[in-house]
Motif scaffolding. Structure first.
Motif, short mmCIF file in Angstrom:
data_model
loop_
_atom_site.label_atom_id
_atom_site.label_comp_id
_atom_site.label_asym_id
_atom_site.label_seq_id
_atom_site.Cartn_x
_atom_site.Cartn_y
_atom_site.Cartn_z
N GLY A 72 39.61 39.89 48.25
CA GLY A 72 39.83 39.00 49.38
C GLY A 72 38.58 38.81 50.22
N ARG A 73 37.59 39.66 50.02
CA ARG A 73 36.32 39.51 50.73
C ARG A 73 35.46 38.48 50.00
NH1 ARG A 73 36.73 42.29 55.52
NH2 ARG A 73 37.60 44.34 55.12
N LYS A 74 34.33 38.12 50.60
CA LYS A 74 33.43 37.18 49.96
C LYS A 74 32.96 37.74 48.62
CE LYS A 74 29.27 34.49 50.46
NZ LYS A 74 28.17 34.07 51.28
N GLU A 86 31.03 41.94 39.31
CA GLU A 86 31.03 41.44 40.67
C GLU A 86 31.57 40.02 40.71
OE1 GLU A 86 28.05 40.20 44.31
OE2 GLU A 86 27.20 41.22 42.57
N PHE A 87 32.50 39.80 41.63
CA PHE A 87 33.06 38.48 41.87
C PHE A 87 32.68 38.02 43.27
CE2 PHE A 87 35.58 40.10 38.45
CZ PHE A 87 35.88 39.00 37.69
N ARG A 88 32.49 36.72 43.41
CA ARG A 88 32.21 36.12 44.71
C ARG A 88 33.06 34.88 44.87
NH1 ARG A 88 25.63 35.81 44.45
NH2 ARG A 88 25.30 37.97 43.79
N ASP A 98 33.96 33.37 41.41
CA ASP A 98 32.93 33.33 40.37
C ASP A 98 32.51 34.73 39.98
OD1 ASP A 98 32.81 30.51 40.30
OD2 ASP A 98 31.37 30.46 41.95
N LEU A 99 32.29 34.94 38.68
CA LEU A 99 31.81 36.21 38.15
C LEU A 99 30.29 36.15 38.09
CD1 LEU A 99 32.07 38.94 36.64
CD2 LEU A 99 32.35 37.61 34.53
N TYR A 100 29.63 37.18 38.64
CA TYR A 100 28.17 37.24 38.65
C TYR A 100 27.68 38.44 37.86
CZ TYR A 100 27.39 33.56 42.04
OH TYR A 100 27.31 32.35 42.65
#
Length: 152
Positions: A72-74, A86-88, A98-100
């Protein structure tokens, strides 16, 4: 690509397909965030804390298989089989996640349409069980956001 289509307007249950072939059914929990699915004959349960910011996936024996933190965070992360993903959030106006990897966007999780609840995950570097876990986490996140908007 993983896709999920609701089976009914009244129930929070999704038919999940991998590259167009049926894979499993995601059954959201009625009373709390999370749900369950069966994959390759093994049943997994996804559980969230009371705020929905942390989720875990456990097997039939209760062993933690995957975990998501700061949901739920950025920026939020998923740990699975020794790897951290990591997702953003794509933008503050979008539900897309988005997956980074290494600073580059390499995949995403998104609703197919604003008007329908269908979900699409394009996470080519993530193993399938972890993709279904991410699916459950984002569905729970989006359902909580929708409920909060409806309540206000």
């Amino acid at each position: 690509m993983l896709t999920a289509r609701p089976t009914s307007s009244w129930r929070n249950r999704y038919e999940v397909a991998l590259d167009g072939r049926p894979l499993t059914t995601w059954e959201a929990s009625f009373w709390k965030q999370g749900g369950a699915f069966t994959l390759d004959g093994h049943r997994y349960e996804v559980r969230s804390n009371a705020w929905g910011t942390k989720s875990t996936m456990v097997d039939e024996a209760g062993t933690e298989i995957a975990a998501a933190d700061r949901v739920g965070r950025k920026r939020w992360t998923v740990r699975y089989a020794g790897q951290t993903y990591e997702f953003r959030r794509h933008s503050m106006w979008s539900q897309r996640q988005d997956l980074y990897l290494g600073g580059n966007a390499v995949g995403h999780a998104r609703r197919v349409s604003v008007w329908r609840r269908e979900v699409e995950l394009d996470l080519p570097v993530v193993p399938v069980p972890a993709q279904v876990f991410v699916l459950g986490v984002v569905i729970a996140l989006w359902d909580a956001e929708t409920a909060a908007v409806a309540a206000s």
